[in-house]
Design a protein around this motif. Structure first.
Motif, PDB file in Angstrom:
ATOM      1  N   LEU A  12       0.955  -1.331  -0.103  1.00  0.00           N
ATOM      2  CA  LEU A  12       0.082  -0.047   0.093  1.00  0.00           C
ATOM      3  C   LEU A  12       0.823   1.357  -0.085  1.00  0.00           C
ATOM      4  O   LEU A  12       0.395   2.248  -0.636  1.00  0.00           O
ATOM      5  N   GLU A  13       1.771   1.322   0.911  1.00  0.00           N
ATOM      6  CA  GLU A  13       2.957   2.326   0.893  1.00  0.00           C
ATOM      7  C   GLU A  13       3.402   2.818  -0.505  1.00  0.00           C
ATOM      8  O   GLU A  13       3.434   3.842  -0.749  1.00  0.00           O
ATOM      9  N   GLY A  54      -6.000  -0.361   4.785  1.00  0.00           N
ATOM     10  CA  GLY A  54      -5.375   1.088   5.448  1.00  0.00           C
ATOM     11  C   GLY A  54      -4.405   0.857   6.832  1.00  0.00           C
ATOM     12  O   GLY A  54      -4.505  -0.181   7.355  1.00  0.00           O
ATOM     13  N   TYR A  55      -3.736   1.611   7.096  1.00  0.00           N
ATOM     14  CA  TYR A  55      -2.840   1.789   8.430  1.00  0.00           C
ATOM     15  C   TYR A  55      -2.690   3.209   8.738  1.00  0.00           C
ATOM     16  O   TYR A  55      -3.063   4.190   8.108  1.00  0.00           O
ATOM     17  N   ASP A  75      -9.202   2.109  -3.139  1.00  0.00           N
ATOM     18  CA  ASP A  75     -10.854   1.478  -3.338  1.00  0.00           C
ATOM     19  C   ASP A  75     -11.640   1.891  -2.146  1.00  0.00           C
ATOM     20  O   ASP A  75     -12.708   1.615  -1.818  1.00  0.00           O
ATOM     21  N   GLN A  76     -10.881   2.411  -1.175  1.00  0.00           N
ATOM     22  CA  GLN A  76     -11.397   2.865   0.310  1.00  0.00           C
ATOM     23  C   GLN A  76     -11.770   4.274   0.432  1.00  0.00           C
ATOM     24  O   GLN A  76     -12.312   4.621   1.094  1.00  0.00           O
ATOM     25  N   GLY A  82     -10.529   6.820   6.470  1.00  0.00           N
ATOM     26  CA  GLY A  82      -9.506   7.802   7.017  1.00  0.00           C
ATOM     27  C   GLY A  82     -10.009   8.201   8.570  1.00  0.00           C
ATOM     28  O   GLY A  82      -8.992   8.339   9.463  1.00  0.00           O
ATOM     29  N   ALA A  83     -11.130   8.603   8.667  1.00  0.00           N
ATOM     30  CA  ALA A  83     -11.598   9.191   9.673  1.00  0.00           C
ATOM     31  C   ALA A  83     -11.464   8.011  10.945  1.00  0.00           C
ATOM     32  O   ALA A  83     -11.393   8.508  12.173  1.00  0.00           O
ATOM     33  N   ARG A  84     -12.010   6.888  10.393  1.00  0.00           N
ATOM     34  CA  ARG A  84     -11.912   5.855  11.552  1.00  0.00           C
ATOM     35  C   ARG A  84     -10.381   5.681  12.089  1.00  0.00           C
ATOM     36  O   ARG A  84     -10.293   5.383  13.387  1.00  0.00           O
ATOM     37  N   LEU A  85      -9.534   5.698  11.136  1.00  0.00           N
ATOM     38  CA  LEU A  85      -8.133   5.450  11.564  1.00  0.00           C
ATOM     39  C   LEU A  85      -7.700   6.766  12.402  1.00  0.00           C
ATOM     40  O   LEU A  85      -7.036   6.512  13.264  1.00  0.00           O
TER      41      LEU A  85
END
Length: 185
Positions: A12-13, A54-55, A75-76, A82-85
């Motif tokens: 992902l990075e 995500g991370y 795709d997210q 992002g808000a949950r992370l």
């Protein structure tokens, strides 16, 4: 995040940050500081099925939290991941007894800036030419003291439909972190 998550996180990075992707060694180093009684880091991953989508990472030193990275798979984007992370990082900042949380965000990443503004972050300055390559400036943002009686301690994000606050015309650079916050999603 655990050591076995590093390879999928690196995929992902490299997709999201092709010009300045962190190395496996950078993640290993930070994860080494995420366990035990003297931990100063918190990393989390988001999983959908068997896939890491995500991370996010936070450093906490001397009562100040520093958002190091937040990323969501393409795709997210737009799903609220992002808000949950970010909410997870703020909960970790509460656990670390942080009185403030700081971050840097590229001046051209308005999507991420809107996310941070919804959570109450405010612009406090700039770092000229902070992101390389490209010599892109960073906007430094700060979230003040936690709010007692609210879940996670930092309050709820503001109305997501509200327009973002205007950016300051000029400011002074912050004094935290060396890696900067990279946000996608």
């Amino acid at each position: 995040m655990r050591w076995w998550d590093i390879e999928p996180v690196l995929e992902l990075e490299r997709d999201l940050f092709p010009e300045d992707a962190w190395s496996a060694g950078m993640f290993w180093s930070d994860l080494a500081q995420a366990r035990g009684p003297h931990a100063t880091r918190h990393y989390t991953v988001a999983v959908s099925g068997e896939r890491i989508v995500g991370y996010a990472g936070l450093a906490a030193i001397g009562g100040t939290g520093d958002v190091l990275t937040i990323a969501a798979a393409r795709d997210q984007w737009g799903t609220g991941l992002g808000a949950r992370l970010l909410a997870d990082l703020l909960q970790a900042a509460t656990s670390f007894e942080c009185h403030e949380v700081l971050l840097e965000v590229r001046v051209d990443n308005t999507r991420a800036q809107r996310l941070y503004e919804r959570f109450g972050f405010e612009p406090i300055g700039f770092r000229k030419g902070y992101y390389q390559p490209g010599n892109v400036d960073a906007l430094v943002m700060r979230l003040g003291s936690p709010v007692e009686g609210t879940p996670g301690g930092w309050g709820h994000p503001a109305d997501p439909a509200a327009p973002p606050a205007p950016l300051p015309a000029q400011g002074t650079p912050g004094t935290h972190g060396t890696q900067g916050t990279r946000t996608h999603g």
